[in-house]
Enzyme design. Structure first.
Site, PDB file in Angstrom:
ATOM      1  N   ASN A 148       0.810  -1.231   0.000  1.00 15.38           N
ATOM      2  CA  ASN A 148       0.000   0.000   0.000  1.00 15.38           C
ATOM      3  C   ASN A 148       0.838   1.274   0.000  1.00 15.38           C
ATOM      4  O   ASN A 148       0.485   2.256  -0.646  1.00 15.38           O
ATOM      5  CB  ASN A 148      -0.963  -0.030   1.176  1.00 15.38           C
ATOM      6  CG  ASN A 148      -0.226  -0.056   2.510  1.00 15.38           C
ATOM      7  OD1 ASN A 148       0.833  -0.629   2.625  1.00 15.38           O
ATOM      8  ND2 ASN A 148      -0.802   0.593   3.506  1.00 15.38           N
ATOM      9  N   GLY A 204       5.494 -14.154  -0.874  1.00 13.60           N
ATOM     10  CA  GLY A 204       5.613 -14.125   0.574  1.00 13.60           C
ATOM     11  C   GLY A 204       5.844 -15.487   1.186  1.00 13.60           C
ATOM     12  O   GLY A 204       6.738 -15.666   2.017  1.00 13.60           O
ATOM     13  N   VAL A 207       9.684 -16.519  -0.345  1.00  7.80           N
ATOM     14  CA  VAL A 207      10.842 -15.675   0.006  1.00  7.80           C
ATOM     15  C   VAL A 207      10.660 -15.072   1.405  1.00  7.80           C
ATOM     16  O   VAL A 207      11.579 -15.103   2.235  1.00  7.80           O
ATOM     17  CB  VAL A 207      11.011 -14.563  -1.043  1.00  7.80           C
ATOM     18  CG1 VAL A 207      12.132 -13.610  -0.641  1.00  7.80           C
ATOM     19  CG2 VAL A 207      11.302 -15.163  -2.414  1.00  7.80           C
ATOM     20  N   GLY A 208       9.465 -14.565   1.674  1.00  6.37           N
ATOM     21  CA  GLY A 208       9.218 -13.981   3.003  1.00  6.37           C
ATOM     22  C   GLY A 208       9.421 -15.015   4.085  1.00  6.37           C
ATOM     23  O   GLY A 208      10.129 -14.796   5.078  1.00  6.37           O
ATOM     24  N   GLU A 246       3.404  -4.724  12.284  1.00  3.07           N
ATOM     25  CA  GLU A 246       2.430  -3.638  12.029  1.00  3.07           C
ATOM     26  C   GLU A 246       1.376  -4.235  11.119  1.00  3.07           C
ATOM     27  O   GLU A 246       1.648  -4.468   9.934  1.00  3.07           O
ATOM     28  CB  GLU A 246       3.141  -2.473  11.336  1.00  3.07           C
ATOM     29  CG  GLU A 246       4.349  -1.921  12.065  1.00  3.07           C
ATOM     30  CD  GLU A 246       3.971  -1.189  13.343  1.00  3.07           C
ATOM     31  OE1 GLU A 246       4.860  -0.906  14.138  1.00  3.07           O
ATOM     32  OE2 GLU A 246       2.772  -0.892  13.528  1.00  3.07           O
ATOM     33  N   CYS A 280      -3.421   1.193   6.616  1.00  4.87           N
ATOM     34  CA  CYS A 280      -3.836   0.505   7.845  1.00  4.87           C
ATOM     35  C   CYS A 280      -4.463   1.488   8.843  1.00  4.87           C
ATOM     36  O   CYS A 280      -5.200   1.090   9.723  1.00  4.87           O
ATOM     37  CB  CYS A 280      -2.659  -0.191   8.486  1.00  4.87           C
ATOM     38  SG  CYS A 280      -1.274   0.907   8.743  1.00  4.87           S
ATOM     39  N   GLU A 459       7.168   1.107  16.429  1.00  5.56           N
ATOM     40  CA  GLU A 459       8.272   1.674  15.671  1.00  5.56           C
ATOM     41  C   GLU A 459       8.140   3.189  15.749  1.00  5.56           C
ATOM     42  O   GLU A 459       7.204   3.708  16.354  1.00  5.56           O
ATOM     43  CB  GLU A 459       8.273   1.146  14.231  1.00  5.56           C
ATOM     44  CG  GLU A 459       8.519  -0.365  14.188  1.00  5.56           C
ATOM     45  CD  GLU A 459       8.698  -0.958  12.790  1.00  5.56           C
ATOM     46  OE1 GLU A 459       8.680  -0.221  11.785  1.00  5.56           O
ATOM     47  OE2 GLU A 459       8.873  -2.199  12.717  1.00  5.56           O
TER      48      GLU A 459
HETATM   49  O1  TXE Z   1      -0.469  -8.151   2.951  1.00  7.47           O
HETATM   50  P1  TXE Z   1       0.251  -9.513   3.172  1.00  7.47           P
HETATM   51  P2  TXE Z   1      -0.940  -7.638   1.572  1.00  7.47           P
HETATM   52  C1  TXE Z   1      -3.803  -5.894   5.080  1.00  7.47           C
HETATM   53  C2  TXE Z   1      -5.028  -5.659   4.293  1.00  7.47           C
HETATM   54  C3  TXE Z   1      -4.731  -6.369   3.021  1.00  7.47           C
HETATM   55  C4  TXE Z   1      -4.057  -7.594   3.561  1.00  7.47           C
HETATM   56  C5  TXE Z   1      -3.232  -8.228   2.491  1.00  7.47           C
HETATM   57  O2  TXE Z   1      -6.096  -6.318   4.929  1.00  7.47           O
HETATM   58  O3  TXE Z   1      -5.903  -6.793   2.334  1.00  7.47           O
HETATM   59  O4  TXE Z   1      -3.209  -7.098   4.601  1.00  7.47           O
HETATM   60  O5  TXE Z   1      -2.367  -7.222   1.947  1.00  7.47           O
HETATM   61  C6  TXE Z   1       4.626 -10.989   2.563  1.00  7.47           C
HETATM   62  N1  TXE Z   1       5.901 -15.073   5.409  1.00  7.47           N
HETATM   63  N2  TXE Z   1      -2.801  -4.846   4.921  1.00  7.47           N
HETATM   64  O6  TXE Z   1      -1.073  -8.754   0.559  1.00  7.47           O
HETATM   65  O7  TXE Z   1      -0.303 -10.632   2.377  1.00  7.47           O
HETATM   66  C7  TXE Z   1       4.031 -10.475   1.275  1.00  7.47           C
HETATM   67  O8  TXE Z   1       4.732 -11.000   0.156  1.00  7.47           O
HETATM   68  C8  TXE Z   1       6.536 -13.891   5.239  1.00  7.47           C
HETATM   69  C9  TXE Z   1      -2.554  -3.975   6.034  1.00  7.47           C
HETATM   70  O9  TXE Z   1       0.015  -6.526   1.246  1.00  7.47           O
HETATM   71  O10 TXE Z   1       0.288  -9.638   4.626  1.00  7.47           O
HETATM   72  C10 TXE Z   1       4.231  -8.970   1.431  1.00  7.47           C
HETATM   73  O11 TXE Z   1       5.558  -8.612   1.100  1.00  7.47           O
HETATM   74  N3  TXE Z   1       6.073 -12.906   4.444  1.00  7.47           N
HETATM   75  C11 TXE Z   1      -1.128  -3.518   5.980  1.00  7.47           C
HETATM   76  C12 TXE Z   1       3.988  -8.770   2.926  1.00  7.47           C
HETATM   77  O12 TXE Z   1       4.173 -10.044   3.527  1.00  7.47           O
HETATM   78  C13 TXE Z   1       4.903 -13.113   3.807  1.00  7.47           C
HETATM   79  C14 TXE Z   1      -0.780  -2.934   4.628  1.00  7.47           C
HETATM   80  C15 TXE Z   1       2.580  -8.299   3.221  1.00  7.47           C
HETATM   81  O13 TXE Z   1       1.721  -9.221   2.578  1.00  7.47           O
HETATM   82  C16 TXE Z   1       4.167 -14.316   3.941  1.00  7.47           C
HETATM   83  C17 TXE Z   1      -1.109  -3.857   3.603  1.00  7.47           C
HETATM   84  C18 TXE Z   1       4.726 -15.324   4.792  1.00  7.47           C
HETATM   85  N4  TXE Z   1       4.124 -16.500   4.969  1.00  7.47           N
HETATM   86  C19 TXE Z   1      -2.089  -4.799   3.753  1.00  7.47           C
HETATM   87  N5  TXE Z   1       3.031 -14.213   3.172  1.00  7.47           N
HETATM   88  C20 TXE Z   1      -0.827  -2.412   6.980  1.00  7.47           C
HETATM   89  N6  TXE Z   1      -1.009  -2.662   8.266  1.00  7.47           N
HETATM   90  O14 TXE Z   1      -0.368  -1.354   6.590  1.00  7.47           O
HETATM   91  C21 TXE Z   1       3.065 -12.985   2.595  1.00  7.47           C
HETATM   92  N7  TXE Z   1       4.192 -12.317   2.963  1.00  7.47           N
END
Ligand code: TXE
Length: 479
Positions: A148, A204, A207-208, A246, A280, A459
């Protein structure tokens, strides 16, 4: 454009040669391919970060601060490119990308350079001894960021991690690789010490997950969804890694009966629909005092109807596309659900087909839904799109109960002309961050983070510096 990983100061292809497509969601076009990296690429990045630890932690704090300022200067000189890439990658309006994403990415480096420069030496005097605290690097840290606010959130983690002497393996979201790649170009252009920052692109769960699991990665700072946060926490906990999460939010915007309704309507619309509600901190539940409900809702609907949904490349666009077609389907399904939950659609609610080149982009109109129960799924689950629900309350006590009636606890705002009343109410909301008569007004020295399912830890300012360092206390007995 083919994006590569950035490991040991060089752009390198994924070891197994597989790539993923990256699209511009506003035009539904493929704009780049990125490495579909695997655990082997992560291994290479962690080795590079480990090898760079000696060099980087040997720099003095002043020298590392100097490097932060060099990155800030170089990033600032390419700010308009940052904004353009961020807008193309996410579908957000170019003016938002300029005003928020690009400028805050530069500011993150300058802020943590300044903050580290004024770092107070921690000393605790006893009658017969003196304690002094030193900060040591954690080592190799893993940074995982969402789609985002791509560069804004990546640099928010990179800057403090660097200045505290750590080396980095970072994974941007697979949906938004462009500005992380630009940052790597900038690092190369200023001869930033190789191996200190490594960017591995990819999925994610591949690699994550590999970054979180790697035994040499000693801390994880993650921003993303709550569901993913749970997976990250479960992986990191038994390895005793430092963890900063976060996560999601379902934040309340509370309009008291003595609020300046015109200012509050503007504030509530901004809090709900900035970045198409994909922040968020967005105020996705709007709680309105009974006494002023009708007047306020009329003002709010007018504000929202006045927002221009359009081509993100145009300066007068207020709302661009959401991040992807899939995400738009998810958001639209919540609107359908809200109607089934007896919600009343006040404005918006459908996908929009814009003229070329946006005719197949992921555009939808900003949506307000009223008369829906505070415990409905739409009012309790994070939708993360341009949708807000509106609810009445008849006392401050009830407003607090409603605001806290969610598994999340990140942020919120209270609108009132009676500040003591606003503060008394704000202090009872179960959240990490509250604004009174404003929203997203940020002092980077303050603690940032949530409670309940919105995350773990804080943070910002000293909290970032403490997270990215190991504090050692030395107690010296007076002779
Ligand atoms: O988040 P994801 P996304 C919320 C919002 C959104 C949902 C999904 O509800 O619809 O999260 O968004 C990596 N181990 N927010 O897809 O899936 C992934 O590749 C390690 C709120 O962005 O959680 C990406 O780089 N890493 C949020 C990162 O995690 C993993 C802002 C976030 O992905 C993983 C955005 C794993 N198993 C979305 N799986 C805020 N609080 O600002 C995925 N990833």
């Amino acid at each position: 454009m083919q994006i590569e990983n950035y490991i040991d100061g060089k752009f390198v292809p994924p070891l197994h040669g597989s790539y993923l497509k990256n699209s511009n969601p506003a035009e539904n076009t493929v704009i780049a391919t990125i490495p579909n990296s695997t655990v082997d690429d992560v291994e290479m990045a962690v080795t590079s970060a480990n090898n760079a630890r000696v060099v980087w932690s040997a720099y003095t704090l002043e020298e590392r601060i100097g490097w932060l300022r060099k990155i800030a200067t170089a990033l600032d000189s390419r700010k308009s490119e940052v904004a353009m890439l961020e807008s193309v990658d996410t579908g957000k309006p170019i003016k938002l990308a300029e005003r928020v994403d690009a400028s805050r990415s530069v500011r993150n480096f300058n802020f943590f350079a300044d903050h580290a420069e004024n770092l107070t030496q921690l000393r605790y005097e006893m009658s017969d001894a003196t304690n002094y605290v030193i900060r040591k690097p954690v080592g190799v840290v893993g940074l995982i960021t969402p789609w985002n606010l791509p560069l804004y959130l990546l640099t928010w983690k990179i800057a403090p991690a660097l200045v505290m002497g750590n080396t980095i393996v970072a994974k941007p979201s697979e949906l938004t690789p462009m500005t992380a790649n630009l940052l790597c170009e900038i690092l190369a252009s200023i001869n930033f010490p190789r191996g200190v920052i490594n960017i591995v692109h990819g999925l994610g769960n591949e690699v994550g997950q590999a970054i979180v699991e790697h035994p040499d990665v000693k801390a994880i700072s993650f921003t993303g969804g709550t569901a993913t946060g749970k997976i990250v926490a479960a992986t990191a906990a038994p390895l005793f890694k430092k963890l900063s999460l976060e996560l999601g939010g379902k934040n309340a915007t509370i309009i008291l009966d003595d609020a300046d309704l015109s200012a509050a309507a503007k504030g509530a619309a901004r809090a709900a629909f900035t970045n198409s509600g994909q922040v968020c901190l967005c105020g996705s539940r709007i709680l309105v005092a009974d006494k002023v409900y009708d007047e306020f809702v009329d003002l709010l609907v007018a504000e929202v109807k006045n927002m221009t949904v359009g081509n993100p490349k145009l300066a007068n666009t207020d709302i661009g596309s959401v991040i992807s077609q899939d995400h738009m389907e998810k958001v639209l399904s919540y609107i359908e659900l809200a109607i089934n939950e007896n919600g009343r659609l006040l404005t918006g609610g459908e996908p929009l087909s814009l003229p070329e080149p946006n005719s197949t982009g992921a555009f939808m109109s900003p949506t307000l839904i009223s008369e829906i129960a505070i415990d409905s799924r739409c009012a309790t689950e994070e939708i993360f799109g341009p949708v807000a629900t509106i609810h009445r309350f008849d006392s401050d006590k009830q407003a607090i109960e409603m605001a806290n009636q969610t598994e999340y606890g990140l942020a919120g705002s209270v609108w009132t002309t009676d500040i003591p009343r606003g503060k008394a109410l704000a202090e009872q909301i179960e959240s990490g961050i509250l604004w009174i008569n404003t929203w997203l007004h940020r002092d980077l020295r303050t603690p940032f983070g949530g409670v309940k399912n919105s995350g773990l830890g804080r943070e910002g300012g000293d909290w970032s510096l403490n997270f990215f360092s190991e504090l050692t206390n030395i107690c010296v007995k007076d002779d």
